[in-house]
Design an enzyme around this catalytic site. Structure first.
Site, PDB file in Angstrom:
ATOM      1  N   ASP A   1       0.869  -1.158   0.000  1.00  0.00           N
ATOM      2  CA  ASP A   1       0.000   0.000   0.000  1.00  0.00           C
ATOM      3  C   ASP A   1       0.913   1.217   0.000  1.00  0.00           C
ATOM      4  OD1 ASP A   1      -2.287   1.574   0.435  1.00  0.00           O
ATOM      5  OD2 ASP A   1      -1.791   1.667   2.551  1.00  0.00           O
ATOM      6  N   LYS A   2       0.411   2.356  -0.367  1.00  0.00           N
ATOM      7  CA  LYS A   2       1.293   3.528  -0.379  1.00  0.00           C
ATOM      8  C   LYS A   2       1.137   4.341   0.900  1.00  0.00           C
ATOM      9  CE  LYS A   2       0.570   7.275  -2.804  1.00  0.00           C
ATOM     10  NZ  LYS A   2       0.771   8.333  -1.817  1.00  0.00           N
ATOM     11  N   THR A   3      -0.085   4.848   1.102  1.00  0.00           N
ATOM     12  CA  THR A   3      -0.283   5.771   2.209  1.00  0.00           C
ATOM     13  C   THR A   3      -0.121   5.037   3.538  1.00  0.00           C
ATOM     14  OG1 THR A   3      -1.900   6.799   0.811  1.00  0.00           O
ATOM     15  CG2 THR A   3      -1.828   7.514   3.098  1.00  0.00           C
TER      16      THR A   3
ATOM     17  N   GLU B   1      -7.673  15.427   6.846  1.00  0.00           N
ATOM     18  CA  GLU B   1      -8.571  16.427   7.401  1.00  0.00           C
ATOM     19  C   GLU B   1      -7.872  17.268   8.444  1.00  0.00           C
ATOM     20  OE1 GLU B   1     -12.106  14.600   8.896  1.00  0.00           O
ATOM     21  OE2 GLU B   1     -13.134  15.072   7.026  1.00  0.00           O
TER      22      GLU B   1
ATOM     23  N   PHE C   1     -18.312  10.560   5.085  1.00  0.00           N
ATOM     24  CA  PHE C   1     -17.447  10.045   4.023  1.00  0.00           C
ATOM     25  C   PHE C   1     -17.694   8.555   3.828  1.00  0.00           C
ATOM     26  CE2 PHE C   1     -13.618   7.947   2.594  1.00  0.00           C
ATOM     27  CZ  PHE C   1     -13.252   8.721   1.508  1.00  0.00           C
TER      28      PHE C   1
ATOM     29  N   ARG D   1      -1.261  14.841  -2.357  1.00  0.00           N
ATOM     30  CA  ARG D   1      -2.619  14.287  -2.326  1.00  0.00           C
ATOM     31  C   ARG D   1      -3.600  15.431  -2.494  1.00  0.00           C
ATOM     32  NH1 ARG D   1      -2.901   9.405   0.717  1.00  0.00           N
ATOM     33  NH2 ARG D   1      -4.877   9.974   1.660  1.00  0.00           N
TER      34      ARG D   1
ATOM     35  N   LYS E   1      -7.518  -4.784  -4.825  1.00  0.00           N
ATOM     36  CA  LYS E   1      -6.173  -5.130  -4.368  1.00  0.00           C
ATOM     37  C   LYS E   1      -6.083  -6.630  -4.126  1.00  0.00           C
ATOM     38  CE  LYS E   1      -5.131  -0.779  -1.994  1.00  0.00           C
ATOM     39  NZ  LYS E   1      -4.781  -0.158  -0.711  1.00  0.00           N
TER      40      LYS E   1
ATOM     41  N   ASN F   1      -8.479  -0.594   4.678  1.00  0.00           N
ATOM     42  CA  ASN F   1      -8.702  -0.921   3.275  1.00  0.00           C
ATOM     43  C   ASN F   1      -7.685  -1.924   2.735  1.00  0.00           C
ATOM     44  OD1 ASN F   1      -6.644   0.883   3.486  1.00  0.00           O
ATOM     45  ND2 ASN F   1      -7.089   1.928   1.573  1.00  0.00           N
ATOM     46  N   ASP F   2      -6.661  -2.198   3.537  1.00  0.00           N
ATOM     47  CA  ASP F   2      -5.672  -3.179   3.095  1.00  0.00           C
ATOM     48  C   ASP F   2      -5.945  -4.565   3.641  1.00  0.00           C
ATOM     49  OD1 ASP F   2      -4.209  -1.113   1.853  1.00  0.00           O
ATOM     50  OD2 ASP F   2      -3.390  -0.565   3.791  1.00  0.00           O
TER      51      ASP F   2
END
EC number: 7.6.2.1
Lengths: 352, 1153
Positions: free
Chosen positions: B384-386, B508, B549, B603, B777, B801-802
């Site tokens: 993953d990147k972030t 945020e 969100f 970003r 992914k 999310n990973d």
């Protein structure tokens, strides 16, 4: 759900040699430079040992005679032809004559050898009752099931039970010596003691407790093994060598590893024969009882002397010589390779 | 009745309605119509066993394993038929294996019980019969009113009734659920919020209707029908195993390592060997027995029973007997040793100081020890990147407002680039802001100011942007701070900059902080009013709605009412989700700017607003309320309403936030690539951002030819593009290729053209997938996993999310980062930083692989050695199933005589120094593709085992020759002595063979290796020295002692051991000399530094004996005293000087390049 705020650094692992995987350690490497000298040293040592072993084995003399009698030669041939198929066969006796031109150095051991006899067959090997043989009265009258079909004979418990005991080797030998051609044969004393392991004879095998001082009464209510002409307590007239603690019996009960095996019969070390068998003519009188032709086996008599390493066997010496020379040959090959590739390694290092 | 039984047994789920009705404080209606629903109690049970069911349940679990079951069958066969070996020989090892495993599992379960008890026994206050009652957590029932004090942990899933604040709000952190440490505000229903005393609450009669328990953490729907504090009064809704947390305990899917798979293959091969040996033996037995003189000679008659038994039955029982005789070729203790090795070995990862992150006080975690060796086998790394490659610490850098780009420099906005028509104005605006907020700042950087005089005019157009930024978020101000601010709401802006914001998303937080620096400060929200201070003037906005969100919409919005009464919607989200909804504003310019930002690796987020007329708002309000109170399909309805609201937006601008790269990411990726590992970056970011981050973190090189597969709209187009790319790669195979794919193109490519796509991917040295949804992914990983080479994949990620990708990959690594612990919780290993990956793979992975591979091979080897002589012996005993070894030896061979050296080896072995391994990643290639467990290596070990077995057996056979005496007194040996001779040679050879494999000799290795041999001798002397009263046969009596009293036997033992090892040594030396692997070369570099053999056993040269003993004791304890840090690579290390110079040099190399 259970988390607690802990002090900073509280989770820091211990800095010990063990947890950090850096215990002091020796790093041996099987590189050519280390193994080369090792190979040469080991090779030389093995060659030396091999020579020593080979010569010490070669110094041992052996004299053996196949008295089975199926080659129609010798006096035992007649015994052999007599209805050997059944057991027990009829009694028969024959002789083996031989001459020694020089001294057969002592101490001389007399072995009998059987071939094609599978003492290591499992059904045979387990067919014994160690508890009975250790003199346990309860076991004497209730032999182990493994002994079947030699467990009960006509309703009586067999003592000693089992196939091993039943097939006890029962040929007997006497050795006669004649110094001069016309002199009479003199019996050579055979020492029948200490042919079994000391511990077997003295500890492992025990007679059942005597009843009224009589061994025969102790064995009352038991039957001898079917093949035995005499009950176990009459194996020998010597009260210290009869019953279960009979040297021949104990020797037989230590089952052999391979189908060809020898068992010690007697040692010759008494009287005039303590230095060995002097030259002269000899005669072995054989009570030919044991049937082997039924299973294609052979019976041999072996005179052998013994060194510290046992009987005559060139194998160990030869094997040492072979492995030793292999080591040295490999050492040379390795040396060649080492020298040849050393340069290449240097080149490789230069490249890096 | 039957139905009731089935329900109790759990076959039928109890009848459940869709909703559960909870009577608060368990005040049931008095009329008799009510049938109470049954709820389970609040006991948390994570343990598997209880005292009562441990034995049966654990046994059942264990015998579900094929190997254990096999040995159980063998054991039963031994019990049933007449077999050559006693049932003890396989029963005892099986018992041992089962016991060890049971102890391990029992211990783990005991730990779980402890933590359960701690949780279940925690004291809680419950309102019962009009008063507060202190009770234990496990006693909470559904419907109980519970009082929670500050900083307490919730004992169950609760609904807030009231708090000590008048507005009934409370702040809750969900760290133990999803790891988010920010405070979330929850507000009680106004009707109950007023009930602040126990007495008041006691009078409350209310019913809560809600859904049945489900696992989704973020969903709870229900309504309360009322028919009539740093502490909170709450009511329990879901208890015990039905809490959302318990429902989220996932039974993890069992991942199996490649080593385990090859282990199973080997087992099958051995099973085949076993069965064929048994068949051969049975057939030969019957050919032999065709002749009566062999079958039933006079000296060995059969019983009547044996004669009469049926031939087929005899054949089968003979086959089974041979099976039993040879069954030890299947290494019974392999599984238990492997399990112990993995369990104990995995501690080293957690203990490693190099994998400990000091700043966050986090050490590495091992969540499953089953995959240790897989770390040494990785072919693909998906990251993953972030938060994984980057710090996930955001810094506001640039923004674009109304088509003009600004940069933040020293807390001020400076326009950027040639925007002549509006630069003056905006600049003046900004400097005006700074001027007002901080005069000192202004003067210090006045050179940027061009025209300070005309400042006020343009403020209006721009402050909307920052207002939007500081209103449209879910940021909280921490409790204490907000209190102090509450006391003095008119603080100066200088003080306000010391406020601390807490946000679930670092973006945020960065944006709100940036707005505060610019001068528009978010002061917090009290009740439904958001306060922001613009240049010192407080403005209040009534927060009407938050449109939260979600990752489908990729945006969030708020609806606020300004003090003037106008109702505004502010939306913030990814440019792809905002721009299409916009109807006004500088859309085109902003789009260009966003792309430019992304190119710099920033970003981006777009900000837009919409103004509602009151009529519009009424409709929105109504629809939102309807959707939010819907009990069914609430989510779909909400999404629909959101869609309706978030349209016709007017674009305000875009923000660009920088996420710093983590330490040493470039070096780590470089090293991974040198190790032959393909690195794929999977990110949700947009294409340009992802590419530029990839460039900066070394994933892409400047020299790489970057291929792109993006913005594909249709299948055919995508296929065409793929074919083109494949052609380009073929034409140009000199340069390295990098591939960029985006989510939509990827899903097209995966749908129809998997093969083509994989073809392209495999030829690219770096692949970057951007705009990826979490499930995509996982799908990419699955695709790689099932490709023909069956590569081993590793996924690294930090966020929720990973999780799917972490669970999909062979090895899942979680980064314990800022986005909560969800990833770490679901991973197999959790580390604090991406750079730790290199040590984890190159050192730990390499070690574990070498260790376990050798362990597995050695186990098979030693069992071949063990059983083959037994097989050979059958040829000399008429296939009568006579055992060569005594039962005790058969039993103890695997569990006593040969078990420890290999276990210790597999825990401690370091064939190359760890520093060398880490600095030469290429060494990793030496073990890739499961090389040490390849079929060739396996065959080599098996053949070695067979040849050793031949040497033991025939060496002993020829030694006996024509059965000559081996004793100096002329007495004879029997079959048991023969077997013991073979066995003795075998134990020594097999142990020394392990010693030959060992390259890292610590005192423990010396102890167990020589200790095992010595133990064998002592045990045998003892065992054969006594007539054991409980044994039925005394075969072994004095056998061993007699054997040792024979000089020939000693010479033979030495000869055979040397001959066996001679072969192996020769092979090893030639291998090393003729074609050394790079690992073997690397071993050479450290020979200078090695400790001498004797040092590692006891003492250092030149030391007084007392000191040596003291040292040895210290080392035995394991403490590393300052005086003997001899292998620690510290500066004071005299041993390693030569070596270290080499190593430090290489470190420098890798860091400078």
């Amino acid at each position: 759900m259970t988390w607690s705020a802990t002090a900073r650094g509280a989770h820091q692992p211990d800095n010990t040699a063990f947890t950090q995987q850096r215990l002091p350690a020796w790093h041996p490497l099987l590189s050519a430079s280390i193994t080369l000298p090792l190979f040469f040293c080991a090779g030389l040592a093995f060659l030396g040992l091999g020579l020593g072993l080979y010569y010490s084995s070669n110094a041992i003399q052996e004299l053996e005679y196949d008295y089975t009698g199926d080659a129609d030669e010798g006096s035992c041939a007649t015994c052999a032809t007599e209805d050997q198929g059944r057991a027990p066969p009829p009694r028969c006796s024959c002789s083996w004559y031989f001459t020694l031109s020089e001294l057969f150095p002592g101490p001389v051991y007399l072995y009998y050898e059987l071939t094609g006899f599978y003492q290591n067959n499992r059904r045979y090997g387990v067919s014994r009752d160690d508890a009975q043989l250790s003199g346990l009265p309860s076991a004497l009258h209730h032999p182990a099931n493994e002994c079947a079909p030699y467990q009960y004979s006509a309703g009586l418990p067999v003592a000693p039970c089992g196939a091993v005991a039943n097939s006890l080797f029962n040929d007997t030998f006497t050795l006669w010596h004649r110094r001069q051609p016309d002199a009479p044969y003199v019996e050579v004393p055979l020492d029948r003691s200490a042919i079994a392991w000391w511990t077997d004879y003295h500890i492992k095998f025990r007679n059942p407790p005597l009843v009224n001082g009589s061994l025969a009464l102790a064995f009352k209510g038991t039957a001898p093994p079917p093949n035995w002409p005499v009950p176990v307590y009459e194996l020998s007239s010597d009260p210290n060598n009869t019953g279960f603690v009979n040297q021949d019996f104990v020797v037989w009960m230590r089952t052999a590893a391979l189908p060809t095996f020898r068992k010690l019969y007697a040692r010759i070390r008494q009287g005039n024969y303590s230095a060995g068998l002097p030259s002269g003519a000899y005669r072995v009188d054989i009570a030919y009882n044991y049937p082997v032709r039924a299973f294609g086996g052979h019976k041999l008599l072996v005179f052998s002397n013994i060194s510290w390493m046992g009987g005559k066997n060139p194998f160990l010496g030869i094997a040492y010589l072979v492995v030793g020379s292999l080591c040295i040959v490999m050492g040379f090959v390795m040396l060649a390779v080492y020298i040849r590739y050393q340069d290449q390694d240097d080149d490789d290092n230069d490249d890096e | 009745m039957w139905r009731w039984v089935r329900q109790q047994l759990g076959f039928d789920p109890p009848h459940q309605s869709d909703t559960r009705t909870i009577y608060i404080a368990n005040r049931f209606p008095q009329n008799g119509l009510y049938t109470p629903q049954k709820f389970i109690d609040n006991r948390i049970i994570s343990s598997k066993y209880t005292v009562w069911n441990f034995v049966p349940k654990n046994l059942f679990e264990q015998f579900r394993r094929v190997a254990n079951f096999y040995f159980l069958i063998i054991f039963l066969v031994q019990l049933m038929i007449d077999t050559p070996t006693s049932p003890i020989t396989s029963g005892l090892p099986l018992f041992f294996v089962i016991t060890v495993t049971a102890i391990k599992q029992g211990y783990e379960d005991w730990l779980r019980h402890n933590s359960d008890n701690e949780v279940n026994g925690a004291p809680v206050y419950v309102v019962r019969s009009g008063g507060l009652v202190k009770t234990r957590s496990k006693n909470i029932r559904v419907g109980d009113i519970v009082r929670i004090a500050k900083d307490e942990i919730f004992p169950a899933d609760l609904v807030l009734l009231s708090s000590d604040r008048p507005d009934g709000s409370c702040h809750v952190t969900t760290a133990s659920l999803d790891g988010e440490t920010n405070l979330k505000t929850h507000v009680a229903v106004p009707e109950t919020a007023v009930l602040q005393t126990v007495a008041n609450l006691d009078s409350l009669i209310a019913v809560i209707e809600c859904q049945q328990p489900e696992a989704d953490l973020y969903r709870f729907m229900g309504r309360m029908i009322i028919t009539q504090q740093m502490e909170e009064i709450v009511v329990a809704v879901y208890t015990g195993m039905e809490t959302k947390m318990a429902l989220n305990y996932k039974s993890k899917s069992q991942k199996r390592s490649a080593v385990e798979k090859s282990m199973n293959t080997f087992l099958i091969i051995y099973l085949i060997i076993l069965i064929s040996e048994a068949i051969i033996s049975t057939i030969l037995k019957y050919t032999w027995q065709a002749q009566e003189k062999w079958d039933e000679p006079w000296y060995n008659q059969k019983t009547e029973h044996q004669r009469n038994s049926s031939k087929i039955l005899r054949f089968i029982s003979d086959f089974l007997a041979f099976l039993v005789l040879y069954n030890f070729i299947i290494p019974i203790s392999l599984y238990v040793t492997v399990e112990m090795q993995k369990f104990l070995g995995s501690f080293f990862i957690g203990w490693d100081l190099d994998l400990y992150h000091e700043e966050s006080d986090q050490k590495s975690q091992v969540n499953t020890s089953d995959l240790n060796e897989e770390l040494g086998q990785v072919d693909y790394v998906f990251t993953d990147k972030t938060g994984t490659l980057t710090e996930n610490e955001m810094y506001f850098r640039e923004c674009s407002i109304n088509g003009i780009k600004y940069q933040e420099i020293n807390g001020r906005l400076v326009p950027e680039g040639p925007t002549p028509e509006s630069s003056e104005g905006s600049l003046s605006y900004l400097s005006g802001l700074s001027h007002l907020s901080n005069l000192a700042h202004l003067t210090s950087s006045s050179s940027f100011r061009t025209s300070p005089e005309n400042e006020t005019e343009l403020i209006k157009g721009h402050d909307v942007f920052f207002k939007a930024v500081s209103l449209c978020h879910t940021v909280q101000i921490s409790n204490i701070q907000s209190d102090s601010i509450g006391d003095g709401p008119w603080q100066s802006s200088l003080e306000s900059s010391q406020m601390e914001y807490y946000a679930s998303s670092p973006d945020e937080k960065a944006l709100v902080e940036a707005a505060a620096r610019i001068g528009i400060v978010f002061m917090g929200n009290s009740e439904e009013i958001m306060e922001i201070k613009i240049l010192g003037n407080l403005e209040r906005y009534k927060l009407l709605h938050v449109l939260e969100f979600d990752s489908d919409r990729r945006r969030m919005s708020v609806i606020v009412q300004a003090s003037s009464g106008e109702k505004l919607l502010f939306a913030k989200g990814a440019e792809s989700s905002i721009l299409p909804k916009c109807i006004g504003g500088e859309i085109e310019k902003t789009r260009i700017h966003v792309d430019e930002f992304a190119l710099k690796g920033l970003r981006t987020l777009c900000i837009a607003y919409r103004q509602f007329t009151s009529k519009e708002y009424q409709e929105i309000d109504r629809r939102l309320f309807e959707a939010r109170t819907a009990l069914q399909q609430r989510e779909e309805k909400l999404a629909e309403v959101f869609q309706f609201i978030e349209k016709d937006l007017i674009l305000l601008g875009a923000t660009a936030v920088e996420d710093r790269l983590q330490d040493k990411v470039r070096e780590t990726i470089e090293a991974l690539r040198m190790a032959g590992i393909k690195v794929w970056v999977l990110t949700g970011d947009k294409h340009e951002t992802a590419v530029s981050v990839s460039l900066s973190c070394g994933h892409f090189h400047r020299t790489m030819n970057i291929l792109e597969l993006i913005n594909q709209k249709s299948d055919s187009e995508c296929a065409e593009q793929l074919r083109q790319l494949a052609r380009r790669i073929k034409e140009d195979h000199v340069i390295q290729h990098g591939l960029v794919v985006d989510g939509t193109s990827l899903s097209l490519a995966l749908r129809e053209h998997e093969k083509l796509f994989m073809e392209v991917c495999r030829n690219c040295s770096a692949v970057l997938c951007c705009r990826m949804a979490p499930l995509q992914k996982a799908k990419v990983i699955r695709l790689i996993k099932i490709s023909p080479e069956k590569p081993i994949t590793l996924a690294v990620g930090d966020g929720a999310n990973d999780v799917s990708m972490i669970q999909e990959a062979h090895v899942g690594i979680g980064i314990m980062g800022k986005e909560g612990r969800q990833a770490a919780r679901n991973s197999d290993y959790a580390i604090a930083r991406f750079k730790f990956l290199s040590k984890l793979l190159f050192v730990h992975g390499h070690f574990y692989y070498i260790r376990i591979a050798t362990l597995v091979q050695y186990f098979f080897y030693k069992n071949v050695c063990f059983i083959t002589p037994q097989f050979l012996y059958q040829f000399y005993c008429l296939f009568s199933q006579q055992t060569l070894y005594d039962s005790m030896y058969l039993t103890l061979y695997n569990i006593c005589f040969t078990s420890l050296p290999v276990l210790i080896y597999s825990l401690l072995e370091q064939h190359v120094d760890p520093h060398v391994l880490q600095n030469k990643p290429a060494l990793y290639r030496d073990i890739s593709k499961n090389r040490l467990l390849s079929i060739e290596t396996f065959l080599y070990w098996t053949l070695l085992g067979f040849s050793h077995a031949f040497i033991f057996f025939f060496g002993s056979y020829f030694l006996m020759g024509k059965d000559i005496s081996l004793l100096g007194n002329g007495q004879m040996f029997g079959n048991w002595t023969f077997g013991t001779l073979v066995f003795t040679v075998m134990v020594i050879t097999v142990t020394v063979k392990m010693a030959l494999e060992t390259h890292f000799w610590t005192w423990i290795n010396h102890l167990v290796t020589w200790g095992s041999i010595i133990f064998y001798f002592i045990f045998s002397l003892f065992y054969s020295g006594i007539l054991w009263p409980f044994l039925s046969s005394q075969n072994m009596y004095f056998v061993f002692i007699q054997l040792l009293s024979s000089g020939s036997a000693w010479f033979a033992i030495i000869l055979m051991v040397v001959t066996c090892l001679f072969l192996d040594v020769v092979k090893k030396v030639f291998d090393r000399q003729l074609h050394p692997t790079s690992t073997e070369k690397a071993q050479l570099t450290e020979t200078n530094a090695s400790v001498k053999c004797l040092d590692s056993v006891c003492c250092f040269p030149g030391e007084a004996a007392s000191a040596a003993v003291r040292r040895m004791l210290a080392r035995a304890v394991g403490r590393c005293g300052p005086a003997h840090l001899s292998r620690s690579w510290s500066a004071s290390d005299p041993f390693c000087t030569n070596d270290r110079s080499v190593l430090t040099l290489s470190t420098m190399d890798s860091s400078t390049c």
